[in-house]
Design a protein around this motif. Structure first.
Motif, PDB file in Angstrom:
ATOM      1  N   UNK A 283       0.854  -1.190   0.000  1.00  0.00           N
ATOM      2  CA  UNK A 283       0.000   0.000   0.000  1.00  0.00           C
ATOM      3  C   UNK A 283       0.893   1.244   0.000  1.00  0.00           C
ATOM      4  N   UNK A 284       0.951   2.006  -1.069  1.00  0.00           N
ATOM      5  CA  UNK A 284       1.756   3.235  -1.078  1.00  0.00           C
ATOM      6  C   UNK A 284       1.309   4.183   0.033  1.00  0.00           C
ATOM      7  N   UNK A 285       2.270   4.902   0.588  1.00  0.00           N
ATOM      8  CA  UNK A 285       1.980   5.663   1.808  1.00  0.00           C
ATOM      9  C   UNK A 285       2.657   7.016   1.832  1.00  0.00           C
ATOM     10  N   UNK A 286       2.099   7.891   2.664  1.00  0.00           N
ATOM     11  CA  UNK A 286       2.725   9.139   3.081  1.00  0.00           C
ATOM     12  C   UNK A 286       2.802   9.075   4.602  1.00  0.00           C
ATOM     13  N   UNK A 287       3.948   9.448   5.164  1.00  0.00           N
ATOM     14  CA  UNK A 287       4.163   9.379   6.610  1.00  0.00           C
ATOM     15  C   UNK A 287       4.157  10.782   7.206  1.00  0.00           C
ATOM     16  N   UNK A 288       3.435  10.929   8.308  1.00  0.00           N
ATOM     17  CA  UNK A 288       3.438  12.187   9.051  1.00  0.00           C
ATOM     18  C   UNK A 288       3.606  11.908  10.529  1.00  0.00           C
ATOM     19  N   UNK A 289       4.341  12.762  11.224  1.00  0.00           N
ATOM     20  CA  UNK A 289       4.506  12.541  12.667  1.00  0.00           C
ATOM     21  C   UNK A 289       4.932  13.826  13.358  1.00  0.00           C
ATOM     22  N   UNK A 290       4.423  13.993  14.580  1.00  0.00           N
ATOM     23  CA  UNK A 290       4.869  15.095  15.427  1.00  0.00           C
ATOM     24  C   UNK A 290       4.777  14.630  16.876  1.00  0.00           C
ATOM     25  N   UNK A 291       5.461  15.321  17.754  1.00  0.00           N
ATOM     26  CA  UNK A 291       5.493  14.981  19.174  1.00  0.00           C
ATOM     27  C   UNK A 291       5.153  16.211  19.991  1.00  0.00           C
ATOM     28  N   UNK A 318      14.606   6.510  -0.677  1.00  0.00           N
ATOM     29  CA  UNK A 318      13.802   7.546  -0.040  1.00  0.00           C
ATOM     30  C   UNK A 318      12.476   7.630  -0.796  1.00  0.00           C
ATOM     31  N   UNK A 319      11.909   6.465  -1.077  1.00  0.00           N
ATOM     32  CA  UNK A 319      10.693   6.389  -1.888  1.00  0.00           C
ATOM     33  C   UNK A 319       9.455   6.871  -1.148  1.00  0.00           C
ATOM     34  N   UNK A 320       9.454   6.762   0.180  1.00  0.00           N
ATOM     35  CA  UNK A 320       8.273   7.134   0.964  1.00  0.00           C
ATOM     36  C   UNK A 320       8.430   8.573   1.455  1.00  0.00           C
ATOM     37  N   UNK A 321       7.534   9.481   1.061  1.00  0.00           N
ATOM     38  CA  UNK A 321       7.622  10.859   1.560  1.00  0.00           C
ATOM     39  C   UNK A 321       7.193  10.930   3.017  1.00  0.00           C
ATOM     40  N   UNK A 322       7.892  11.742   3.793  1.00  0.00           N
ATOM     41  CA  UNK A 322       7.562  11.881   5.208  1.00  0.00           C
ATOM     42  C   UNK A 322       7.585  13.351   5.609  1.00  0.00           C
ATOM     43  N   UNK A 323       6.710  13.672   6.567  1.00  0.00           N
ATOM     44  CA  UNK A 323       6.544  15.039   7.035  1.00  0.00           C
ATOM     45  C   UNK A 323       6.592  14.996   8.561  1.00  0.00           C
ATOM     46  N   UNK A 324       7.707  15.453   9.122  1.00  0.00           N
ATOM     47  CA  UNK A 324       7.973  15.277  10.541  1.00  0.00           C
ATOM     48  C   UNK A 324       8.030  16.623  11.254  1.00  0.00           C
ATOM     49  N   UNK A 325       7.605  16.626  12.533  1.00  0.00           N
ATOM     50  CA  UNK A 325       7.676  17.833  13.344  1.00  0.00           C
ATOM     51  C   UNK A 325       6.852  18.960  12.751  1.00  0.00           C
ATOM     52  N   UNK A 326       7.468  20.119  12.605  1.00  0.00           N
ATOM     53  CA  UNK A 326       6.744  21.273  12.064  1.00  0.00           C
ATOM     54  C   UNK A 326       6.320  21.066  10.618  1.00  0.00           C
ATOM     55  N   UNK A 327       6.950  20.143   9.914  1.00  0.00           N
ATOM     56  CA  UNK A 327       6.575  19.859   8.524  1.00  0.00           C
ATOM     57  C   UNK A 327       5.332  18.986   8.424  1.00  0.00           C
ATOM     58  N   UNK A 328       4.857  18.490   9.562  1.00  0.00           N
ATOM     59  CA  UNK A 328       3.661  17.639   9.560  1.00  0.00           C
ATOM     60  C   UNK A 328       2.431  18.537   9.457  1.00  0.00           C
ATOM     61  N   UNK A 329       2.144  18.990   8.235  1.00  0.00           N
ATOM     62  CA  UNK A 329       1.050  19.912   7.974  1.00  0.00           C
ATOM     63  C   UNK A 329       0.131  19.356   6.882  1.00  0.00           C
ATOM     64  N   UNK A 330      -1.160  19.693   6.943  1.00  0.00           N
ATOM     65  CA  UNK A 330      -2.120  19.090   6.014  1.00  0.00           C
ATOM     66  C   UNK A 330      -1.825  19.319   4.537  1.00  0.00           C
ATOM     67  N   UNK A 331      -1.497  20.552   4.155  1.00  0.00           N
ATOM     68  CA  UNK A 331      -1.359  20.855   2.722  1.00  0.00           C
ATOM     69  C   UNK A 331      -0.270  20.031   2.039  1.00  0.00           C
ATOM     70  N   UNK A 332       0.965  20.000   2.545  1.00  0.00           N
ATOM     71  CA  UNK A 332       1.981  19.188   1.864  1.00  0.00           C
ATOM     72  C   UNK A 332       1.691  17.689   1.917  1.00  0.00           C
ATOM     73  N   UNK A 333       1.062  17.219   2.995  1.00  0.00           N
ATOM     74  CA  UNK A 333       0.715  15.792   3.043  1.00  0.00           C
ATOM     75  C   UNK A 333      -0.341  15.469   2.000  1.00  0.00           C
ATOM     76  N   UNK A 334      -1.315  16.356   1.834  1.00  0.00           N
ATOM     77  CA  UNK A 334      -2.342  16.134   0.814  1.00  0.00           C
ATOM     78  C   UNK A 334      -1.735  16.138  -0.587  1.00  0.00           C
ATOM     79  N   UNK A 335      -0.800  17.048  -0.818  1.00  0.00           N
ATOM     80  CA  UNK A 335      -0.138  17.106  -2.126  1.00  0.00           C
ATOM     81  C   UNK A 335       0.626  15.810  -2.411  1.00  0.00           C
TER      82      UNK A 335
END
Length: 384
Positions: A283-291, A318-335
Motif C-alpha cells: 500500500x503506497x503511503x505518506x508518513x506524518x509525525x509530530x510529538x 527515499x521512496x516514501x515521503x515523510x513530514x515530521x515535526x513542524x513539517x507535519x502539515x495538512x497541505x503538503x501531506x495532501x499534495x
C-alpha cells in the motif's frame, strides 16, 4: 531453564509471545516469569503487573509518571534477582528494560542479559549503544543493518528477522468482501488513515490527517477513508472524527483491519512499524509525525538520519515521503497523497522499495520467533 521477560507495549508483547513459543518448541520444560500482555499470557506468563503501565512514549509524556515508573523498575529488578533466571530478556521499551537490567545486575552481577529489538541508535543518540553494552550481553535485532552497530559497541547480536515478513496478509477475496460489506465500489479508492495507537499521537495527528484527507477529497470525491484503530484510543478517534465533513469508516476488529489493508490503495500514516504493515500489503503511503513540543525539540537536536521511515531505511531508498515535526502539515501531506494517486512512477518506486524491504526482513525464511529462540539459547548455552 527459566527466563525473565519484560515487554512494555503491544508490539513487544507479540514478539515476546512468539519468542516464548519458539523457546518452548526447543526446550519443552522452559519456565517464564515477567511482564507482558495477552500474547505472552497465552504462552503461560502471569504478568507481575499490567503491561499498560509501561506504554508511555516521549519525554513530556513520561514526566508525570516518572515516580511510578521508577518504583516499578525497583520492584521488577528485585524480582529478577530473586528469580535468578538463566537470562533476563528485555523486549523493546529500552528506557524501562535497560534500567531494570542495570538494577538487577547490581544485585546479581553474573546475570546474563538479552535485549530483543535494538534501540534506534542509527536514528539518534548513537552513544546509547555503548551505554547499553554496560548492562546487555546479547541483542536480537529485527532490522538487517543493526548487528554491526551493536557489535561495534561490544555486544553480540543476531538478526532474527522481522515478524512482518512472515505475517499472513489478507488476500484479494477478503479485500473484495470488505469493500462489498461496507458498500465501497470496486473502483473507489480506499485510503487508510493511521494516526497511531497512543492517545498523544491520536490527539496531535488526527486533526492534521483529517484536514489533509479533506483536501484530498476535493480531488478524489469518491474515495473512502478507512481508519483502523485499537480499543484503547477508539473513543478518542470517534470524538475527533465526529466533525469531519465525511466521517471515516472506523474498524477495530482484527480481521476487518487485515482486510482493510488488503483493500487499500493509499495510506496516510504515523511514523512507526505500521509502515512495514503497509509495505507487506503493498500500500503506497505518506508518513506524518509530530510529538509534544519538548520531545520534538530534544529529538530534533539529536536526530542523526534524514529519514525515520523503516521502508526507506531497509530498502536504502527515499521512496516514501515523510513530514515530521513542524513539517507535519495538512497541505503538503495532501499534495504528496495526490501525487501517489496520479504519478505511476512515484507509486512504482514505492512498490519496488516495499518488495525489497520484505525480502531483506526475512520473507520466506524461518519464523522470527523460532530464530530468536535459537539465538537466545546460543547466547545462554551454546549452539543448537
Amino acid at each position: 531453564m527459566k527466563f525473565f521477560l519484560i515487554a512494555g507495549e503491544a508490539s513487544g508483547d507479540q514478539l515476546g509471545g512468539a519468542l516464548m513459543a519458539g523457546l518452548r518448541d526447543l526446550v519443552p520444560d522452559v519456565e517464564f516469569v515477567g511482564i507482558g500482555g495477552e500474547a505472552m499470557a497465552a504462552q503461560g506468563l502471569e504478568s507481575l503487573f499490567p503491561m499498560a503501565e509501561l506504554s508511555v512514549m516521549g519525554i513530556w509524556e513520561v514526566l508525570p509518571k516518572y515516580r511510578h515508573l521508577k518504583r516499578r523498575i525497583a520492584e521488577t529488578a528485585a524480582r529478577v534477582a530473586a528469580e535468578n533466571p538463566d537470562a533476563l530478556i528485555g523486549i523493546d521499551s529500552p528506557d524501562f528494560c535497560l534500567r531494570v537490567a542495570r538494577a538487577a545486575r547490581a544485585q546479581r552481577p553474573g546475570l546474563r542479559t538479552i535485549h530483543y529489538v535494538a534501540p534506534s541508535v542509527w536514528a539518534w543518540r548513537p552513544g546509547r549503544a555503548l551505554k547499553m553494552a554496560e548492562v546487555v550481553d546479547h541483542v536480537l535485532a529485527i532490522l538487517p543493518f543493526e548487528p554491526p552497530l551493536m557489535q561495534a559497541a561490544g555486544m553480540t547480536c543476531d538478526f532474527v528477522g522481522h515478524p512482518i515478513a512472515t505475517a499472513q496478509a489478507a488476500g484479494p477475496d477478503e479485500a473484495a468482501l470488505f469493500r462489498a460489506g461496507h458498500g465501497i465500489a470496486p473502483d473507489s479508492p480506499v485510503v487508510l488513515c493511521l494516526p497511531g495507537s497512543r492517545h498523544g499521537e491520536v490527539a496531535r495527528l488526527l486533526p492534521r490527517f483529517g484536514d489533509a484527507l479533506t483536501d484530498l477529497r476535493h480531488h478524489v470525491p469518491d474515495m473512502q477513508v478507512v481508519l483502523p484503530t485499537v480499543a484503547g484510543v477508539s473513543q478518542a478517534v470517534r470524538h475527533l472524527t465526529a466533525a469531519w465533513p465525511e466521517r471515516p469508516l472506523i474498524v477495530e476488529d482484527a480481521d476487518q483491519k487485515r482486510a482493510a489493508f488488503a483493500a487499500a490503495d493509499l495510506a496516510l500514516a504515523a511514523s512507526g512499524t505500521v509502515s512495514l504493515d503497509l509495505a507487506a500489503n503493498r500500500v503506497p503511503m505518506v508518513i506524518g509525525y509530530d510529538m509534544a513540543p519538548l520531545s520534538r525539540l530534544l529529538i530534533g537536536m539529536l536526530l542523526k538520519t534524514d529519514t525515520v521511515t523503516l521502508v526507506n531505511l531497509v530498502s536504502e531508498t527515499r521512496a516514501v515521503p515523510e513530514f515530521l515535526g513542524r513539517d507535519c502539515q495538512p497541505a503538503p501531506m495532501a499534495q504528496a497523497l495526490r501525487r501517489l494517486l496520479g504519478d505511476a512512477q512515484a507509486r512504482q518506486a514505492q512498490l519496488d522499495a516495499m518488495d525489497l524491504t520484505m525480502d531483506r526482513l526475512g520473507k520466506g525464511g524461518e519464523a522470527p520467533g523460532l530464530r530468536a529462540a535459537r539465538s537466545v539459547l546460543r547466547a545462554v548455552t551454546g549452539p543448537r
